[in-house]
Design a protein around this motif. Sequence first.
Motif, PDB file in Angstrom:
ATOM      1  N   VAL A  20       0.861  -1.182   0.000  1.00  0.00           N
ATOM      2  CA  VAL A  20       0.000   0.000   0.000  1.00  0.00           C
ATOM      3  C   VAL A  20       0.899   1.234   0.000  1.00  0.00           C
ATOM      4  N   PRO A  21       0.384   2.382  -0.451  1.00  0.00           N
ATOM      5  CA  PRO A  21       1.254   3.559  -0.580  1.00  0.00           C
ATOM      6  C   PRO A  21       1.980   3.959   0.708  1.00  0.00           C
ATOM      7  N   PHE A  22       1.311   3.877   1.862  1.00  0.00           N
ATOM      8  CA  PHE A  22       1.912   4.416   3.082  1.00  0.00           C
ATOM      9  C   PHE A  22       3.161   3.654   3.506  1.00  0.00           C
TER      10      PHE A  22
ATOM     11  N   PHE B  53      -1.229   1.363  -7.490  1.00  0.00           N
ATOM     12  CA  PHE B  53      -1.774   0.713  -6.300  1.00  0.00           C
ATOM     13  C   PHE B  53      -3.276   0.537  -6.460  1.00  0.00           C
ATOM     14  N   GLN B  54      -3.753  -0.616  -6.036  1.00  0.00           N
ATOM     15  CA  GLN B  54      -5.195  -0.817  -5.952  1.00  0.00           C
ATOM     16  C   GLN B  54      -5.476  -2.011  -5.046  1.00  0.00           C
TER      17      GLN B  54
ATOM     18  N   LYS C 139     -10.572   6.663  -0.213  1.00  0.00           N
ATOM     19  CA  LYS C 139     -11.360   5.499  -0.629  1.00  0.00           C
ATOM     20  C   LYS C 139     -11.274   5.308  -2.139  1.00  0.00           C
ATOM     21  N   LYS C 140     -11.285   6.433  -2.871  1.00  0.00           N
ATOM     22  CA  LYS C 140     -11.173   6.356  -4.329  1.00  0.00           C
ATOM     23  C   LYS C 140      -9.834   5.759  -4.730  1.00  0.00           C
ATOM     24  N   ARG C 141      -8.759   6.183  -4.049  1.00  0.00           N
ATOM     25  CA  ARG C 141      -7.433   5.631  -4.365  1.00  0.00           C
ATOM     26  C   ARG C 141      -7.405   4.122  -4.142  1.00  0.00           C
ATOM     27  N   CYS C 142      -8.010   3.705  -3.040  1.00  0.00           N
ATOM     28  CA  CYS C 142      -7.992   2.278  -2.704  1.00  0.00           C
ATOM     29  C   CYS C 142      -8.831   1.453  -3.675  1.00  0.00           C
TER      30      CYS C 142
END
Length: 565
Positions: free
Chosen positions: A88-90, A118-119, A415-418
């Motif tokens: 995940v990005p973080f 990422f998704q 949420k959109k990014r995920c």
Amino acid sequence: MIQVKLQTIAKQLNKTITDIAHDTGLNRNTITALYHNQVDGIKFGTIEQICKTYRLKLNDLIEMQIDAERRSDFDLPPKLYKQEGSIVPFTCWPWVMAITQPDQAVFSDHYSILYAYFQRDYGMGYWDYYNMQRVSQGVYRRYNSPKDLELLFQIFLPYARSLEAAYRNLDIEALLQMSASQVRQFSDGIWDQYRQFWVYSLFIDSFDAGFDQEQIQIIAKKYDLTIDEIVVLTTPQELAFTNERYIELLKIAKRLSRHKSLGMPTVTAVKEVIAGDEGVAEYIKAFDYYKSNYAHISHITLEETAEELTKYLLDKDLLTAELHRLEQYSAQQIKKQKAVLRKHRLTHNPLEFFAKLTFWREYRKQVNLKGIHVLDGLLQALQKQTGIPYRYLQYLSFEEVDAVLKGLVSLDVLKKRCEQGGLVIIQGNSYKMIEGDEASSLRDDLEEMLNEANEDPVVIPGNIASQGYARGVAKVILDRAEFDKLEEGEILVTGMTRPEFVPVMKKAAGIVTNEGGITCHAAIVSRELGKPCIIGTKNATQLIHDGDLIEVRANHGSVRILKRA
């Protein structure tokens, strides 16, 4: 990216730049910069002063905006190298590349461009292949002597140790009691440690593009080394960290084997005995990170510890044999290396650089997993402060911690990014994020570039990581959610193995990966397990399907598809 809407506000208030400067008492040049959305170097106190003067809410003046540049603005590299896995990005390091200019003493050239997609807890990184080659060549030219590489490692080591200390001292309850400003300060401190940690070790990934294999072959030809001898000379003398945990577990089992109440041990009985055992508590705290990956945190439980211990308490011959093998590992490895050097009348290991790099990579992975547990604590604290669910906070960048605490990054954005996916484009020391359909479209372009030359061959070439031969049914596994697919004796086909893959690697008859060089995780673990392994195939996970009958020809560097499912 931060969007300042001062120009819109000025029009609504019928104010000029001069008026705003006069009303707020701020410098006119500062107001001019904000008016034109030039936010670099602007202090947050300046924004607060404008809000206070005109009784604005922060969200009236500032919003976090996704910079949706068209893909035509970015020149795709002529050749790509892909990495993928659960992430995940973080917890991902690309932010380091974007924010910190790499040390020219370590990086002969920058990683000029990187695309990271990422998704839903899975990520793919697309590198400039030729740039990776330039970086690895430059590092090798400068640090190929053992002394020089060790000096570089010693520069890196304090930053790694500081992250290890943060892991040891992690107190989740204390983090959850912190104020927003304390959480921000904690985040800044961890970020600074991580930044330096990656600045002095990110170069290791550049060797995955194949320079290590090329250079090793040149050296092997010069000294007439066999494949077996290459494996011996490039294998570190130290145990991999997964085996560090294993040996500590076996030591506990040996101690418990003398426990009078455990005549015929059961999991329940062992669990009762170890519940208050200080040594077991220390073991769990020390190795709690080892099952986690870059997207999911897993903790060691008392139940599974009891199950593992019971296995060895019921088979004391296995316990003795495994403990002896691990305790003698370093001595045996040194002995093997000395035998190769003696045979070729060498006074030093000509492949020591790559052996050291292999150890460094594994140590880096160990420390990073510990650091990710610290980031897990930080995300829990952010969840408490903001009310945004942990799952979506994982799609923050490090730079957005302050913004999310101030309410400038919404749940909807994360949420959109995920759910819909996001693509970070990193060039030099800046980055842009694209989301949703455009991100997916650009990812498809990148995949198309990778697959243009791919046909459906019977034989897939790769590099030898661990010799041997295996024949069996293939199972393509990209993350741990798919581990249950693989049965004992089948062939594991994956992008790249990571520490959480070790249990499934033990079940596999052979291992095939898309990525990796001689120093990668799959190479290290497959040798320790004695499993045939082919790495660096580039696209095995696309060319091989679940159920295909394949053979891993790890004496010859290829995988052959015998029968389609």
